[in-house]
Write an enzyme that holds these catalytic residues in place. Structure first.
Site, PDB file in Angstrom:
ATOM      1  N   GLU A 158      38.737  42.838  34.890  1.00 31.37           N
ATOM      2  CA  GLU A 158      37.294  43.002  35.048  1.00 31.37           C
ATOM      3  C   GLU A 158      36.959  44.384  35.592  1.00 31.37           C
ATOM      4  OE1 GLU A 158      34.316  40.965  38.152  1.00 31.37           O
ATOM      5  OE2 GLU A 158      34.931  39.620  36.555  1.00 31.37           O
ATOM      6  N   SER A 195      37.048  41.444  42.586  1.00 38.63           N
ATOM      7  CA  SER A 195      37.820  40.574  41.691  1.00 38.63           C
ATOM      8  C   SER A 195      38.384  41.401  40.548  1.00 38.63           C
ATOM      9  CB  SER A 195      36.935  39.455  41.129  1.00 38.63           C
ATOM     10  OG  SER A 195      36.463  38.635  42.175  1.00 38.63           O
ATOM     11  N   ARG A 231      29.080  38.805  32.831  1.00 33.70           N
ATOM     12  CA  ARG A 231      29.535  40.186  33.032  1.00 33.70           C
ATOM     13  C   ARG A 231      29.259  41.053  31.805  1.00 33.70           C
ATOM     14  NH1 ARG A 231      29.081  38.006  37.004  1.00 33.70           N
ATOM     15  NH2 ARG A 231      30.586  37.663  38.667  1.00 33.70           N
TER      16      ARG A 231
END
Length: 309
Positions: A298, A228, A178
């Site tokens: 996130e 998520s 990420r």
């Protein structure tokens, strides 16, 4: 005053359909949450995109770049300055052999289907990711064993510091989980060149069908969310930690930890950004108490929030 002047200038050039004042961001995020942006622009070309950005900065407006809003939580008081949205306009692509050059606003779902029509494989992992190419490049989006780092050959970006456009090779992107170099600077991803592989369209179609089926079975796709919520902690899975800590179904207002997949927070009605932030903190505290792990969000949190009561 600056917002009004920027709006007048931009709308005279691009048209009022692509320049909005006081636009509710709940219309532009998969969470269906968010107050108004002072100014929202939706360019169709690179020239328009750079013109919007430069105009915003010329009027001393903060400029926030967004793609499809699928990983975004916008504050209940909205966003001051300009939101520059690439999805829904800035989304052309060209195919040359096994290379695909694509603008940052194209949705990953559209890209995977287009690749399939050209007999190109390698993007199947992204078929169900609801974001745009630009966001995926910046975050190194991935799923089911694939990630953008596997297919990106070059990325072209605008550097506001030098007012120049530059192309980066894959080995310059510092890809990780990420992460890319674009998480560490304010460059604007304009387009990417992807190197795919010629293969069986029928096999790719079956793979994508299987992945989408698995998503529908495991994820709460029928409710607004931002995917998520938490990064994967080293050695763990966030959803498993949350579930084992007893957080499934936990609520703050209309924000709820999904009963279907604990890694998702869903909008169960009229959730506010404050509800979501409060629930995120509840989950973090509970998981830390039960498992000794601090989860890190996130999702991208932007905009202004009202003071806590």
């Amino acid at each position: 005053m600056q917002v009004e002047q920027a709006y007048a200038k931009l709308s005279s050039v691009m048209g009022k359909s692509r320049v909005k004042r006081n636009e509710p961001m709940m219309r532009h995020t998969s969470f269906k949450i968010g107050g108004p942006a002072d100014l929202l622009t939706c360019p169709e070309t690179r020239e328009q995109l750079l013109y919007c950005y430069r105009t915003g900065r010329a009027y001393d407006l903060p400029v926030f770049l967004m793609g499809n809003g699928s990983n975004l939580l916008v504050g209940d008081l909205g966003i001051r300055g300009m939101v520059l949205k690439t999805a829904g306009g800035y989304e052309d692509m060209t195919v040359e052999g096994e290379r695909v050059r694509v603008q940052s606003g194209m949705l990953l779902s559209r890209l995977t289907n287009a690749a399939l029509k050209h007999g190109l494989t390698g993007m199947e992992f992204a078929c169900g990711i609801p974001g745009s190419v630009g966001g995926a490049v910046v975050m190194n989006a991935g799923a089911y064993g694939g990630q953008m780092a596997d297919v990106v050959e070059t990325v072209t970006a605008y550097d506001p510091q030098t007012d120049t456009v530059r192309t980066f090779d894959a080995d310059e992107l510092d890809y990780g989980y990420r992460h890319s170099i674009f998480r560490d600077n304010d460059m604007i991803v304009l387009e990417a060149t992807l190197r795919l592989i010629r293969g069986s369209a029928a096999q790719s179609r079956e793979t994508m069908k299987d992945l989408n089926c698995r998503r529908r079975e495991k994820q709460p796709l029928n409710m607004p969310s931002a995917g998520s919520v938490f990064k994967r902690p080293e050695g763990y899975y966030a959803g498993t930690l949350i579930q084992e800590s007893g957080c499934k179904g936990m609520r703050a207002g209309d924000a709820m930890v999904s009963e279907k997949h604990a890694g998702f927070i869903v909008n169960a009605g009229k959730a506010t950004a404050r509800d979501v932030l409060d629930l995120i903190e509840q989950v973090r505290q509970t998981v830390h108490e039960k498992a000794g792990v601090w989860l890190e969000p996130e999702i991208h949190i932007v905009g202004e929030m009202p003071d806590k009561n």
